[in-house]
Write a protein that holds these residues in place. Structure first.
Motif, PDB file in Angstrom:
ATOM      1  N   TYR B  31       0.860  -1.253   0.056  1.00  0.00           N
ATOM      2  CA  TYR B  31       0.071  -0.078   0.090  1.00  0.00           C
ATOM      3  C   TYR B  31       0.836   1.228   0.047  1.00  0.00           C
ATOM      4  O   TYR B  31       2.100   1.372   0.825  1.00  0.00           O
ATOM      5  CB  TYR B  31      -0.896   0.168   1.315  1.00  0.00           C
ATOM      6  CG  TYR B  31      -1.550  -1.469   1.574  1.00  0.00           C
ATOM      7  CD1 TYR B  31      -1.114  -1.975   2.340  1.00  0.00           C
ATOM      8  CD2 TYR B  31      -2.669  -1.926   0.504  1.00  0.00           C
ATOM      9  CE1 TYR B  31      -1.832  -3.508   2.768  1.00  0.00           C
ATOM     10  CE2 TYR B  31      -3.114  -3.081   0.669  1.00  0.00           C
ATOM     11  CZ  TYR B  31      -2.725  -3.868   1.576  1.00  0.00           C
ATOM     12  OH  TYR B  31      -3.445  -4.931   1.891  1.00  0.00           O
ATOM     13  N   TYR B  33       0.791   5.988  -0.371  1.00  0.00           N
ATOM     14  CA  TYR B  33      -0.405   6.855  -0.279  1.00  0.00           C
ATOM     15  C   TYR B  33       0.341   8.109  -0.671  1.00  0.00           C
ATOM     16  O   TYR B  33       1.812   8.362  -0.345  1.00  0.00           O
ATOM     17  CB  TYR B  33      -0.721   7.139   1.270  1.00  0.00           C
ATOM     18  CG  TYR B  33      -1.388   5.741   1.704  1.00  0.00           C
ATOM     19  CD1 TYR B  33      -0.395   4.790   2.393  1.00  0.00           C
ATOM     20  CD2 TYR B  33      -2.536   5.421   1.916  1.00  0.00           C
ATOM     21  CE1 TYR B  33      -0.808   3.655   3.012  1.00  0.00           C
ATOM     22  CE2 TYR B  33      -2.994   4.142   2.498  1.00  0.00           C
ATOM     23  CZ  TYR B  33      -1.959   3.343   2.931  1.00  0.00           C
ATOM     24  OH  TYR B  33      -2.414   2.180   3.497  1.00  0.00           O
ATOM     25  N   TYR B  35      -0.149  12.339   0.375  1.00  0.00           N
ATOM     26  CA  TYR B  35      -0.609  13.293   1.301  1.00  0.00           C
ATOM     27  C   TYR B  35       0.050  14.600   0.982  1.00  0.00           C
ATOM     28  O   TYR B  35       1.002  14.855   0.497  1.00  0.00           O
ATOM     29  CB  TYR B  35      -0.244  12.922   2.586  1.00  0.00           C
ATOM     30  CG  TYR B  35      -0.784  11.681   3.401  1.00  0.00           C
ATOM     31  CD1 TYR B  35      -0.184  10.678   3.305  1.00  0.00           C
ATOM     32  CD2 TYR B  35      -2.179  11.653   4.152  1.00  0.00           C
ATOM     33  CE1 TYR B  35      -0.575   9.586   3.866  1.00  0.00           C
ATOM     34  CE2 TYR B  35      -2.630  10.685   4.511  1.00  0.00           C
ATOM     35  CZ  TYR B  35      -2.066   9.425   4.454  1.00  0.00           C
ATOM     36  OH  TYR B  35      -2.457   8.329   5.053  1.00  0.00           O
ATOM     37  N   LEU B  45      -5.272  13.207   2.433  1.00  0.00           N
ATOM     38  CA  LEU B  45      -4.800  12.108   1.653  1.00  0.00           C
ATOM     39  C   LEU B  45      -5.475  12.661   0.235  1.00  0.00           C
ATOM     40  O   LEU B  45      -6.445  13.084   0.097  1.00  0.00           O
ATOM     41  CB  LEU B  45      -5.658  10.955   2.101  1.00  0.00           C
ATOM     42  CG  LEU B  45      -5.419   9.669   1.124  1.00  0.00           C
ATOM     43  CD1 LEU B  45      -3.943   9.161   1.242  1.00  0.00           C
ATOM     44  CD2 LEU B  45      -6.064   8.452   1.529  1.00  0.00           C
ATOM     45  N   TYR B  48      -4.271   7.209  -3.201  1.00  0.00           N
ATOM     46  CA  TYR B  48      -3.571   5.843  -2.544  1.00  0.00           C
ATOM     47  C   TYR B  48      -3.623   4.844  -3.684  1.00  0.00           C
ATOM     48  O   TYR B  48      -4.433   4.802  -4.622  1.00  0.00           O
ATOM     49  CB  TYR B  48      -4.111   5.631  -1.219  1.00  0.00           C
ATOM     50  CG  TYR B  48      -5.712   5.024  -1.331  1.00  0.00           C
ATOM     51  CD1 TYR B  48      -6.655   6.096  -1.149  1.00  0.00           C
ATOM     52  CD2 TYR B  48      -5.978   3.628  -1.228  1.00  0.00           C
ATOM     53  CE1 TYR B  48      -8.004   5.633  -1.316  1.00  0.00           C
ATOM     54  CE2 TYR B  48      -7.177   3.378  -1.112  1.00  0.00           C
ATOM     55  CZ  TYR B  48      -8.234   4.068  -1.338  1.00  0.00           C
ATOM     56  OH  TYR B  48      -9.664   3.985  -1.274  1.00  0.00           O
ATOM     57  N   VAL B  50      -3.454   0.433  -3.596  1.00  0.00           N
ATOM     58  CA  VAL B  50      -3.661  -0.852  -2.823  1.00  0.00           C
ATOM     59  C   VAL B  50      -2.729  -2.160  -3.262  1.00  0.00           C
ATOM     60  O   VAL B  50      -2.851  -3.219  -2.822  1.00  0.00           O
ATOM     61  CB  VAL B  50      -4.960  -1.233  -2.259  1.00  0.00           C
ATOM     62  CG1 VAL B  50      -5.811  -0.301  -1.581  1.00  0.00           C
ATOM     63  CG2 VAL B  50      -5.774  -1.712  -3.689  1.00  0.00           C
ATOM     64  N   PHE B  90       3.833  14.661   0.965  1.00  0.00           N
ATOM     65  CA  PHE B  90       4.368  13.370   1.629  1.00  0.00           C
ATOM     66  C   PHE B  90       3.872  12.143   1.139  1.00  0.00           C
ATOM     67  O   PHE B  90       2.608  11.921   0.939  1.00  0.00           O
ATOM     68  CB  PHE B  90       3.947  13.385   3.228  1.00  0.00           C
ATOM     69  CG  PHE B  90       5.065  14.434   3.958  1.00  0.00           C
ATOM     70  CD1 PHE B  90       4.509  15.409   4.441  1.00  0.00           C
ATOM     71  CD2 PHE B  90       6.395  14.036   4.435  1.00  0.00           C
ATOM     72  CE1 PHE B  90       5.057  16.440   5.191  1.00  0.00           C
ATOM     73  CE2 PHE B  90       6.993  14.822   4.982  1.00  0.00           C
ATOM     74  CZ  PHE B  90       6.601  16.008   5.581  1.00  0.00           C
ATOM     75  N   GLN B 100       1.964   3.354   8.811  1.00  0.00           N
ATOM     76  CA  GLN B 100       2.571   3.886   7.620  1.00  0.00           C
ATOM     77  C   GLN B 100       3.764   4.560   7.834  1.00  0.00           C
ATOM     78  O   GLN B 100       3.951   5.320   8.921  1.00  0.00           O
ATOM     79  CB  GLN B 100       1.361   5.093   7.238  1.00  0.00           C
ATOM     80  CG  GLN B 100       0.184   4.470   6.715  1.00  0.00           C
ATOM     81  CD  GLN B 100      -0.758   5.406   6.074  1.00  0.00           C
ATOM     82  OE1 GLN B 100      -0.486   6.573   5.682  1.00  0.00           O
ATOM     83  NE2 GLN B 100      -2.000   4.930   5.691  1.00  0.00           N
TER      84      GLN B 100
END
Lengths: 115, 111
Positions: B31, B33, B35, B45, B48, B50, B90, B100
């Motif tokens: 995963y 992400y 941000y 967020l 993202y 998966v 980030f 995370q």
């Protein structure tokens, strides 16, 4: 969607005192609650997390409590030290079902520990 | 083991220009992400993923696109930058346990 409120926005404590930061969340399905510490100009780093199947978790001077009924959780730092000065973020999330957690963050608490 | 890395660290763009931010992780995490962090707003967020080849929208996806062609990389694109996209970005990655790990961030200024 999830909404996370965090209080206070700033907190000053004397070295050696305790600090408490509180967060509330809106989605009763949320089941994962991490706390991150971010020093100035640095990346957020996980300091402790709690899942909805426990009410309290401790790691040395840091503890987190969770009240699922009231939908709030708190970070407790005891015997504060100057190096604890940073911005702290709470977050809430639920497993999306695919194994990922989309975190919703609070707006942060700037903690200052006065020597 | 470098963890999560991001390039570039800093960038200044003019309104309307495009750019791509690269995130790489060497922890074999499924995963990933993206941000953005703005003063007084916490982290929000954007998108993202998966797994390799998958992407999904987060809380603030407008004006951004992402791709995950390789498991270890997650790219964030700005097609036509706007001043409202001035922020610190980030990237993070996680395994099944949800923890995370964040990259060092990219500070983007759009003039």
């Amino acid at each position: 969607g999830e909404n996370v409120e965090q209080h206070p926005s700033t907190l000053s404590v004397q070295e050696g005192d305790s600090a408490v930061i509180k967060c509330t969340y809106s989605d009763s399905a949320s089941n994962y609650f991490p706390w991150y510490k971010q020093e100035l100009g640095k990346r957020p780093q996980l300091i402790i997390d709690i899942r909805s199947n426990v009410g309290e978790k401790k790691d040395q001077r840091i503890a987190v409590t969770l009240n699922k009924t009231a939908k709030h959780f708190s970070l407790h730092i005891t015997e504060t030290q100057p190096e604890d000065s940073a911005v702290y973020f709470c977050a809430a999330s639920k497993d999306s079902g695919a194994g990922s957690y989309q975190l919703t963050f609070g707006k942060g608490t700037k903690l200052s520990v006065i020597p | 083991n470098a963890g999560v890395t991001q390039t570039p660290k800093f960038r200044v763009l003019k309104t309307g220009q495009s750019m791509t931010l690269l995130c790489a992780q060497d922890m074999n995490h499924e995963y990933m992400y993206w941000y953005r962090q703005d003063p007084g707003m916490g982290l929000r967020l954007i998108h993202y993923s998966v797994g390799e080849g998958t992407t999904a929208k987060g809380e603030v996806p407008d004006g951004y696109n992402v791709s995950r062609l390789k498991k270890q990389n997650f790219l964030l694109g700005l097609e036509s930058a706007a001043p409202s996209q001035t922020s610190v970005y980030f990237c993070a990655s996680s395994a099944l346990d949800g923890e995370q790990y964040f990259g060092p961030g990219t500070r983007l200024t759009v003039t």
